[in-house]
Design a protein around this motif. Sequence first.
Motif, PDB file in Angstrom:
ATOM      1  N   TYR A   1       0.860  -1.176   0.000  1.00 10.07           N
ATOM      2  CA  TYR A   1       0.000   0.000   0.000  1.00 10.07           C
ATOM      3  C   TYR A   1       0.896   1.226   0.000  1.00 10.07           C
ATOM      4  N   GLY A   2       1.048   1.850  -1.147  1.00 13.05           N
ATOM      5  CA  GLY A   2       1.816   3.089  -1.213  1.00 13.05           C
ATOM      6  C   GLY A   2       0.982   4.250  -0.711  1.00 13.05           C
ATOM      7  N   TYR A   3       1.618   5.427  -0.554  1.00 13.70           N
ATOM      8  CA  TYR A   3       0.869   6.582  -0.068  1.00 13.70           C
ATOM      9  C   TYR A   3      -0.186   7.012  -1.079  1.00 13.70           C
ATOM     10  N   SER A   4       0.043   6.676  -2.367  1.00 14.55           N
ATOM     11  CA  SER A   4      -0.941   6.982  -3.398  1.00 14.55           C
ATOM     12  C   SER A   4      -0.634   6.156  -4.637  1.00 14.55           C
ATOM     13  N   ARG A   5      -1.594   6.138  -5.549  1.00 13.63           N
ATOM     14  CA  ARG A   5      -1.396   5.459  -6.834  1.00 13.63           C
ATOM     15  C   ARG A   5      -2.506   5.886  -7.794  1.00 13.63           C
ATOM     16  N   GLN A   6      -2.325   5.602  -9.058  1.00 14.67           N
ATOM     17  CA  GLN A   6      -3.318   5.948 -10.061  1.00 14.67           C
ATOM     18  C   GLN A   6      -4.491   4.969 -10.031  1.00 14.67           C
ATOM     19  N   TYR A   7      -5.615   5.420 -10.578  1.00 14.62           N
ATOM     20  CA  TYR A   7      -6.792   4.559 -10.758  1.00 14.62           C
ATOM     21  C   TYR A   7      -7.117   4.548 -12.250  1.00 14.62           C
ATOM     22  N   ILE A   8      -6.965   3.411 -12.874  1.00 17.22           N
ATOM     23  CA  ILE A   8      -7.200   3.269 -14.316  1.00 17.22           C
ATOM     24  C   ILE A   8      -8.279   2.224 -14.533  1.00 17.22           C
ATOM     25  N   ASP A   9      -9.310   2.575 -15.320  1.00 20.20           N
ATOM     26  CA  ASP A   9     -10.362   1.607 -15.627  1.00 20.20           C
ATOM     27  C   ASP A   9     -10.413   1.335 -17.134  1.00 20.20           C
TER      28      ASP A   9
ATOM     29  N   GLY B   1      -6.007  11.710 -20.111  1.00 18.36           N
ATOM     30  CA  GLY B   1      -6.423  12.821 -19.255  1.00 18.36           C
ATOM     31  C   GLY B   1      -7.888  13.166 -19.420  1.00 18.36           C
ATOM     32  N   LEU B   2      -8.374  13.150 -20.655  1.00 20.87           N
ATOM     33  CA  LEU B   2      -9.792  13.423 -20.915  1.00 20.87           C
ATOM     34  C   LEU B   2     -10.684  12.402 -20.233  1.00 20.87           C
ATOM     35  N   SER B   3     -10.322  11.151 -20.359  1.00 20.93           N
ATOM     36  CA  SER B   3     -11.107  10.089 -19.742  1.00 20.93           C
ATOM     37  C   SER B   3     -11.106  10.220 -18.227  1.00 20.93           C
ATOM     38  N   GLN B   4      -9.954  10.564 -17.669  1.00 19.69           N
ATOM     39  CA  GLN B   4      -9.842  10.730 -16.217  1.00 19.69           C
ATOM     40  C   GLN B   4     -10.650  11.927 -15.715  1.00 19.69           C
ATOM     41  N   LEU B   5     -10.631  13.020 -16.477  1.00 10.88           N
ATOM     42  CA  LEU B   5     -11.336  14.228 -16.049  1.00 10.88           C
ATOM     43  C   LEU B   5     -12.837  13.977 -15.910  1.00 10.88           C
ATOM     44  N   LYS B   6     -13.358  13.080 -16.731  1.00  8.32           N
ATOM     45  CA  LYS B   6     -14.788  12.740 -16.633  1.00  8.32           C
ATOM     46  C   LYS B   6     -15.123  12.068 -15.310  1.00  8.32           C
ATOM     47  N   LYS B   7     -14.116  11.525 -14.634  1.00  8.56           N
ATOM     48  CA  LYS B   7     -14.341  10.802 -13.371  1.00  8.56           C
ATOM     49  C   LYS B   7     -13.906  11.601 -12.151  1.00  8.56           C
ATOM     50  N   ILE B   8     -13.569  12.863 -12.329  1.00  4.62           N
ATOM     51  CA  ILE B   8     -12.957  13.602 -11.226  1.00  4.62           C
ATOM     52  C   ILE B   8     -13.881  13.725 -10.016  1.00  4.62           C
ATOM     53  N   ASP B   9     -15.191  13.866 -10.237  1.00  4.64           N
ATOM     54  CA  ASP B   9     -16.109  13.967  -9.096  1.00  4.64           C
ATOM     55  C   ASP B   9     -16.102  12.677  -8.281  1.00  4.64           C
ATOM     56  N   PHE B  10     -16.066  11.551  -8.951  1.00  7.53           N
ATOM     57  CA  PHE B  10     -15.970  10.258  -8.267  1.00  7.53           C
ATOM     58  C   PHE B  10     -14.660  10.159  -7.501  1.00  7.53           C
TER      59      PHE B  10
ATOM     60  N   ILE C   1       0.184   9.039   4.707  1.00  7.16           N
ATOM     61  CA  ILE C   1      -0.272   7.658   4.801  1.00  7.16           C
ATOM     62  C   ILE C   1      -1.170   7.322   3.612  1.00  7.16           C
ATOM     63  N   PRO C   2      -1.378   6.046   3.317  1.00 10.90           N
ATOM     64  CA  PRO C   2      -2.084   5.662   2.083  1.00 10.90           C
ATOM     65  C   PRO C   2      -3.474   6.276   1.945  1.00 10.90           C
ATOM     66  N   LEU C   3      -3.698   6.904   0.813  1.00 16.74           N
ATOM     67  CA  LEU C   3      -5.008   7.432   0.450  1.00 16.74           C
ATOM     68  C   LEU C   3      -5.083   7.494  -1.067  1.00 16.74           C
ATOM     69  N   TYR C   4      -5.943   6.673  -1.646  1.00 19.32           N
ATOM     70  CA  TYR C   4      -6.085   6.665  -3.103  1.00 19.32           C
ATOM     71  C   TYR C   4      -7.368   5.954  -3.476  1.00 19.32           C
ATOM     72  N   VAL C   5      -7.878   6.289  -4.647  1.00 17.43           N
ATOM     73  CA  VAL C   5      -9.072   5.634  -5.175  1.00 17.43           C
ATOM     74  C   VAL C   5      -8.737   4.167  -5.438  1.00 17.43           C
ATOM     75  N   GLY C   6      -9.588   3.289  -4.958  1.00 11.90           N
ATOM     76  CA  GLY C   6      -9.327   1.857  -5.084  1.00 11.90           C
ATOM     77  C   GLY C   6      -8.955   1.219  -3.758  1.00 11.90           C
ATOM     78  N   LEU C   7      -8.708   2.047  -2.735  1.00 11.71           N
ATOM     79  CA  LEU C   7      -8.411   1.525  -1.405  1.00 11.71           C
ATOM     80  C   LEU C   7      -9.718   1.080  -0.757  1.00 11.71           C
ATOM     81  N   GLU C   8      -9.843  -0.193  -0.514  1.00 13.67           N
ATOM     82  CA  GLU C   8     -11.074  -0.760   0.033  1.00 13.67           C
ATOM     83  C   GLU C   8     -11.167  -0.511   1.545  1.00 13.67           C
ATOM     84  N   ASP C   9     -12.412  -0.611   2.067  1.00 16.38           N
ATOM     85  CA  ASP C   9     -12.637  -0.357   3.492  1.00 16.38           C
ATOM     86  C   ASP C   9     -11.807  -1.279   4.376  1.00 16.38           C
TER      87      ASP C   9
END
Length: 382
Positions: A6-14, A251-260, A358-366
């Motif tokens: 678990y790094g402090y952060s990472r990218q989220y790619i779908d 970047g365009l694809s990612q920007l569409k998900k920024i609210d999420f 400390i780790p915080l990123y999209v994809g980190l499960e509860d």
Amino acid sequence: MREKNYGYSRQYIDEDDINAVVEVLKSNFLTTGPKVAEFEEAIKRYLGVQYAVCVSSGTASLHIAAICLLEKGDKVLTTPNSFLATSNAIVYAQAVPIFVDVDAQANIDLNLCEAMLKKDNTIKAIFAVDFAGNMVDPKGLSYLSEKYGVKILEDCAHSLGASFGAHKAGDCSFCDVATLSFHPVKSITSAEGGCIVTNSEAIAKKASILRNHGIVRNSSEFIYNDDNPLYFEMQDLGFNYRLSDVHSALGLSQLKKIDFFLTTRRKLAQNYDKVFDNTSIRPLYKNASSSYHLYVIRVNFKELGKKRADIMKSLKSKGIMLQTHYIPINAQPFYQKMGYNPLSTPKALEYYNECLSIPLYVGLEDNEQEFIIDAIKSEILY
């Protein structure tokens, strides 16, 4: 089952991101083509700015913005608590960084900025960094700009999506120019990339020329005449800082998900806030309007009786990789050789000695966050 690391952060790619990139790979343009312009338009709409100039990295955006704002020898107030690129850009422009100590949230202290401006009317600009996604007070920056005539750059590498009252990070309502980063750990990613945003036509025009070797192709702007239909002129010393269509598609694809992305990061931050409340682990700040690029805690390791390095090593053995953001820039050997001293910004130095990202990123499960919390608590609280 928990992940290995678990790094402090990472990218989220779908899959949408992957398909967007593949579509460009099958097209006629890989480098600078229609997707770059499309990405720029999307950024303009999101921020409500008049101009957006995409470049190859966040560092490139800072470099070009510094050249657009500064003259040789200009004095610039900036923070020691940032990645090196912020102050390096000032040096690239042959200007002079002046490091200002930080406030309780580890952002540049605007009261100290004003004290310096009162003493020295030759200071020309402030380069403010929205550290960890928490914006520097826009009203404070606007006040300093209006009262002392200084130019303002907002470094939004951490803060895309953040807000402060009616102001959105990077909307240029209180600054001359703002810079964005699309590095993998940022609010959105284009793998590598950055952007200069502004409401100034002159800055946008100069930035567009500088990102492409200083080349002008519009015949109405030529200094000389030539009947070659492919004629162009290099009118300034520019750089190869162009962004590609491949990067722009991502970047365009990612920007569409920024609210999420923002909603997820804020929820994770709130989980940490609740757990650490009324303990010796102190969140750097609590702000529901932050983009939470980082979740930073402060720990008094002297009182704890443990070394930070030992805690980091122990947690690493459990797959939890912490970071320290940042070593004060004025403590770096390059800057100390230039005459800077980290003792001149004691609060930044104190902050550095206590900070952990400390780790915080999209994809980190509860359940993964719970594992991380328990591990951190076992090292620091028990």
